[in-house]
Scaffold this motif. Structure first.
Motif, short mmCIF file in Angstrom:
data_model
loop_
_atom_site.label_atom_id
_atom_site.label_comp_id
_atom_site.label_asym_id
_atom_site.label_seq_id
_atom_site.Cartn_x
_atom_site.Cartn_y
_atom_site.Cartn_z
N SER A 110 11.03 -14.76 1.00
CA SER A 110 11.05 -13.38 1.51
C SER A 110 10.89 -12.38 0.38
N LYS A 147 5.77 -6.04 5.36
CA LYS A 147 6.72 -6.63 6.29
C LYS A 147 6.26 -8.02 6.76
N THR A 148 4.98 -8.17 7.02
CA THR A 148 4.47 -9.47 7.44
C THR A 148 4.64 -10.49 6.33
N GLY A 149 4.37 -10.08 5.11
CA GLY A 149 4.55 -10.96 3.96
C GLY A 149 5.99 -11.39 3.78
N TRP A 159 8.22 -11.88 6.20
CA TRP A 159 8.53 -12.91 7.19
C TRP A 159 7.81 -14.22 6.89
N VAL A 160 6.52 -14.11 6.58
CA VAL A 160 5.74 -15.32 6.28
C VAL A 160 6.29 -16.00 5.02
#
Length: 113
Positions: A22, A30-32, A34-35
């Motif tokens: 994280s 934000k996507t990064g 979570w991924v």
């Protein structure tokens, strides 16, 4: 005792892997975040199985199953953590699912055919 060590190692490493992923992914938004967290936890799942195999907590032939069990437990934990972010209890306690998954994956299935 080996089962306790496997359980605790899975909880700690998957928690650290998710957190580190994280942090690294946060730079991509934000996507990064979570991924990165998911990828970090999945990488940690493989590390748990490798460590358990080298330490002889599990037999070598159970490493793949242990990695898969840990990963499934981690993914379930991630789903719970995302839905309980308003309280620290949900995300912290959900990491036990990675340990439970590791134990399930590590069990010996000696069924007679």
């Amino acid at each position: 005792m080996h089962r306790v060590l496997l359980f605790v190692t899975a909880i700690i490493l998957c928690g650290i892997g998710g957190m580190a992923g994280s942090i690294l992914g946060n730079g991509l938004g934000k996507t990064g975040l979570w991924v990165g967290g998911i990828v970090g936890g999945l990488v940690a799942s493989v590390a748990v199985a490798a460590i358990a195999g080298k330490a002889k907590w599990i037999s070598r032939d159970r490493q793949a199953a242990t990695a898969i069990g840990t990963a499934v437990g981690f993914l379930a934990a991630a789903a719970i953590a995302v839905n309980t972010l308003s309280s620290p209890i949900g995300p912290v306690l959900s990491t036990t699912l990675a340990g439970i998954g590791a134990l399930i994956g590590a069990r010996n299935n000696k069924s007679s055919v």
